[in-house]
Design an enzyme around this catalytic site. Structure first.
Site, PDB file in Angstrom:
ATOM      1  N   GLU A  24       0.849  -1.252  -0.140  1.00  0.00           N
ATOM      2  CA  GLU A  24      -0.129  -0.024   0.048  1.00  0.00           C
ATOM      3  C   GLU A  24       0.860   1.369   0.290  1.00  0.00           C
ATOM      4  O   GLU A  24       0.477   2.270  -0.652  1.00  0.00           O
ATOM      5  CB  GLU A  24      -0.936  -0.110   1.183  1.00  0.00           C
ATOM      6  N   HIS A  30     -11.698  -3.522  10.752  1.00  0.00           N
ATOM      7  CA  HIS A  30     -12.609  -3.358   9.413  1.00  0.00           C
ATOM      8  C   HIS A  30     -14.056  -2.742   9.716  1.00  0.00           C
ATOM      9  O   HIS A  30     -14.969  -2.994   8.765  1.00  0.00           O
ATOM     10  CB  HIS A  30     -12.865  -4.786   8.903  1.00  0.00           C
TER      11      HIS A  30
END
Lengths: 308, 345
Positions: free
Chosen positions: B60, B130
Site C-alpha cells: 500500500e 474493518h
C-alpha cells in the site's frame, strides 16, 4: 559550493532550513547525473543539493530557496529538503527517507506507458533500505519492468547510527535488490569514473526496456547528518575514520586520475574552484537581496482556487 | 431520470471518465478479480483490461508513492482499497507527499491529483480493523479533498469531480450504500467539493451527517415527523472542504444541532461541525450540541456488543428528542442498517 554554503550557514544563521550537506559524496551525484539526459527525471531524499546541481539545477534558485526567498525554486515553501528544478529534470526531493523511491517507480512506469525512452532515478541512503517501501518498490519495479534506476548512496550512517547497528552482518543492499529480482552493482562511490561507467550501464539497461537496476555507491559524508558541523567529537565516529575517508576525496582522486593524460588538470581544478566560489558568493549575495514571500500569500498553493 | 445503484454509479463514473481521459488508470489489490471491488471496477476491467485496471502487489505504501510518481508525470491514478484500513499503510505518501506536493514545491509546479477510494462499513463482526472509517484522519491535512458520498448521484458526481480536478482526493464509501438505488444523471457531471445538500428540509432540529449516517438521519427524521418534530438533515458530501454555510444557516434556522458520524467523537468530524457552529452562530443554539458517534473503543465482534457499538437511526432520534426537550415515549425502535446482511465478508 557546499563548503561555502556551510560557512554561511554556520556563521550567519540566516539559512533557516535544515541542510543535509553532500560534502564527500560529489562523485555519486556527478557520476550518475552525467549519465542522464534532461528528459530523465531524478528524485532524491533529504540530501538533495548535490544531485540537484549535478543535474543542472539552477544555482540561484537553490540558494534563494535556502534563504527562504520568493524567487527560490520552491518560492520559500520547501527549503533544502524540498527542492525542484523541472527544466533540468530534477523532479523533486523529500524528507522521509524512502518516500521518493516509489515515486520514481511511478514516474518510470508513466514514461514506459507513454512509449518514451526516458528513465527515472531516485537517490536515497543506506538507511532508506530499511524502510518497507524500499522492498515494496523493488518488487513492483521488477514485476512491471519499469525503467527506474535506484541509486543508494551508502555512506554508512543513518543520522548517528552506523550501518552495523541497523542491518545484519552478512547481508547486503545489493543482495536485497537481487532477491527482489532487480539486478545491481556495488561501486566505489568515491571514484567518479567508476560511478559514471556503472550509471551508464544502469541507465542503458533501464532505457532499453530491461527493467530496473540498482546502484549501491559506497561513499561517506564528511559533515554531520544535518548542518555544517564536523561531528567527530560527538562520539559516534572517530576523527581517524573521517580522516581515512577525506583522504579518499572524490575530487582529489578524480584529479589524480586525470593528471597523466591532462597535464593541466591541477590548474583547471584551481580555476574551477575560483570560479565556483565566485559563483556561490554571488548567488548568496543575490539571494539576500531578494524579497521574502508576502505573508498575504501564506496559504497560496495549498489548493488551487476552488471552482464552485 | 433512470435509476442506478450506488455501486453502479461509481462504476459508470469510472468508465465514462476513463473513456474521456486516457491518462486515468485504476490500481489496487484485486481490482481485476471476480468481485471487482463490490462490482465497482468490474466493467472498467472488462473494457480497458489489465493495462489500465492494474492488480497491485500487496504494497500500500509503494502503491500510493507509485501513483504520485505517475501523477507527477501527467497520469491520473485512481487507487482503490477494498478495506480503507489498509490506507494507514499509505499515510506517508498520501499525507506527506500528495497533500503537500503543490505547496511544498512553491504552488506553481502542479500538484499530484491522485484519487483514492477507500471502502468502510460494518457487516458481521468485522472487528477492530474493518469497522472504522478514516475520513476525518485524511480531512485533517490541508492539501487533500475528502468526500463521503451518501447517494448514488453523489457517488458518481463526486468521483467525476475527483477524476477531472487537479487536487488529490480521498473518497470514503460505506459498503452498506452499494445496493442503494437512486436517480443518477447519464452524463458525467461533476459535483463540486465543499457544497453540501439539504437531504430533508425541516424546522426544529438540524442533523448534520456524512455518508451512511445521512440515511440513518433520514429514517430518524421520518419517524420523528410522526411526533410532530421537523428534522432537517444536512448531507455535507465533503469533509474538506466543508460547507460551513449550509451547516450554519440550517442551525440558525432550527436552533438545535445533532451531528451523526460513523467514526469517533474526539477530534473527529462531529467535533469539527460542532466547532464550526460554535465559532459562527453560537447565539443560535437553543440546546447543547449532541454527537452520535462510535463509543470510545475499537469495534468489538460479539453480536450484542457490536449491536450496541454502531450508531443508529434510533440513537439519532433519541438525540433529536433530547435537544428538543422531549421524551422518547412509545416510539418503536428502527431496524438496524446491518439487518439482513449475509456473510461471510
Amino acid at each position: 559550493m557546499e563548503e561555502t554554503l556551510a560557512d554561511y550557514y554556520r556563521d550567519e544563521q540566516e539559512i533557516r532550513t535544515p541542510v543535509h550537506f553532500s560534502i564527500g559524496q560529489e562523485a555519486s551525484a556527478v557520476g550518475v547525473c552525467a549519465a542522464t539526459t534532461p528528459q530523465d527525471w531524478v528524485y532524491t531524499s533529504h540530501r538533495s543539493h548535490a544531485p540537484y546541481l549535478a543535474k543542472g539545477g539552477d544555482l540561484d534558485a537553490l540558494v534563494a530557496e535556502l534563504y527562504g526567498r520568493q524567487d527560490g525554486c520552491a518560492h520559500g515553501r520547501g527549503g533544502s529538503m524540498h527542492v525542484i528544478d523541472q527544466a533540468a529534470g530534477f523532479a523533486g526531493s523529500a524528507a522521509i527517507l524512502g518516500e521518493m523511491i516509489p515515486v520514481a517507480v511511478g514516474t518510470a512506469w508513466a514514461f514506459a506507458r507513454n512509449g518514451e525512452a526516458r528513465v527515472a532515478l531516485t537517490y536515497f541512503g543506506d538507511g532508506a533500505t530499511e524502510e518497507g517501501v524500499f522492498a515494496e518498490s523493488l518488487n513492483f519495479a521488477a514485476v512491471h519492468k519499469t525503467p527506474v534506476v535506484f541509486v543508494c548512496e551508502n555512506n554508512l550512517y543513518s543520522a548517528c547510527s552506523p550501518l552495523s547497528a541497523r542491518q545484519p552482518a552478512g547481508t547486503s543492499i545489493t543482495g536485497r535488490s537481487e532477491a527482489a529480482g532487480v539486478p545491481s552493482e556495488l561501486v566505489d562511490g568515491n571514484d567518479v569514473f567508476a560511478v559514471h561507467a556503472a550509471a551508464q550501464r544502469a541507465v542503458a539497461h533501464a532505457r532499453e526496456g530491461h527493467g530496473p537496476f540498482l546502484l549501491e555507491l559506497s561513499t561517506y559524508r564528511w559533515r554531520a547528518h544535518v548542518g555544517p558541523d564536523w561531528d567527530h567529537d560527538y562520539g559516534y565516529r572517530s576523527k581517524e575514520e573521517i580522516d581515512e575517508w577525506t583522504a579518499q576525496c572524490p575530487i582529489v582522486r578524480a584529479t589524480a586520475a586525470l593528471r597523466a593524460e591532462e597535464p593541466d588538470i591541477d590548474a583547471a581544478v584551481a580555476d574551477w574552484r575560483t570560479r565556483f566560489e565566485r559563483e556561490i558568493h554571488q548567488s548568496v549575495d543575490r539571494a539576500k537581496a531578494l524579497p521574502f514571500p508576502s505573508v498575504d500569500g501564506l496559504l497560496d498553493g495549498a489548493y488551487l482556487p476552488l471552482a464552485r | 431520470m433512470r435509476k442506478l445503484t450506488y455501486g453502479q454509479a461509481i462504476s459508470e463514473a469510472t468508465v465514462q471518465c476513463m473513456l474521456q481521459d486516457d491518462r486515468i488508470f485504476v490500481a489496487g489489490e484485486g481490482v481485476d478479480d471476480v468481485n471487482g471491488t463490490f462490482g465497482t471496477t468490474k466493467e472498467a476491467f472488462a473494457r480497458f483490461g489489465a493495462g489500465r485496471v492494474i492488480d497491485m502487489p500487496n504494497a500500500e505504501n509503494a502503491t500510493a508513492g507509485f501513483a504520485i510518481g505517475a501523477a507527477a508525470a501527467g497520469f491520473r491514478p485512481l487507487l482503490v482499497h477494498i478495506r480503507a484500513d489498509f490506507m494507514f499503510l499509505a499515510l506517508d505518501p498520501l499525507v506527506n507527499l500528495a497533500a503537500k506536493w503543490r505547496y511544498t514545491y512553491g504552488g506553481d509546479k502542479g500538484g499530484v491529483p491522485v484519487v483514492t477510494r477507500g471502502v468502510v462499513g460494518r457487516g458481521w463482526g468485522q472487528g477492530a480493523t474493518h469497522s472504522q472509517s478514516p475520513h476525518a484522519t485524511f480531512a485533517h491535512y490541508p492539501g487533500l479533498h475528502v468526500a463521503t458520498p451518501a447517494s448514488p448521484a453523489d457517488a458518481k458526481g463526486l468521483l467525476v469531480q475527483a477524476l477531472t480536478g487537479d487536487t488529490p482526493v480521498v473518497l470514503i464509501e460505506n459498503r452498506n450504500l452499494y445496493s442503494l438505488t437512486g436517480e443518477v444523471p447519464t452524463e458525467a457531471v461533476p459535483i463540486p467539493f465543499g457544497v453540501g445538500r439539504i437531504a430533508r428540509p425541516g424546522q426544529d432540529v438540524t442533523v448534520v451527517a456524512a455518508s451512511l449516517m445521512v440515511h440513518e438521519a433520514e429514517r430518524a427524521a421520518e419517524q420523528l415527523a410522526l411526533r410532530g418534530i421537523s428534522v432537517e438533515v444536512v448531507d455535507v458530501r465533503s469533509l474538506r472542504p466543508l460547507d460551513d454555510d449550509i451547516i450554519c444557516s440550517s442551525v440558525a434556522k432550527t436552533g438545535r444541532l445533532v451531528v451523526a458520524d460513523t467514526s469517533w467523537s474526539r477530534y473527529g468530524f462531529a467535533a469539527e461541525v460542532a466547532a464550526v457552529v460554535a465559532e459562527n452562530v453560537p447565539q443560535a443554539l437553543l440546546a447543547p450540541v449532541r454527537r452520535i458517534t462510535l463509543p470510545d473503543s475499537p469495534a468489538p465482534v460479539s453480536q450484542p456488543l457490536e449491536e450496541a457499538y454502531h450508531p443508529s437511526a434510533d440513537a439519532i432520534a433519541d438525540a433529536c428528542l433530547a435537544v428538543c426537550g422531549e421524551a422518547r415515549g412509545d416510539l418503536p425502535g428502527l431496524v438496524d442498517v446491518a439487518a439482513g446482511f449475509q456473510g461471510p465478508f
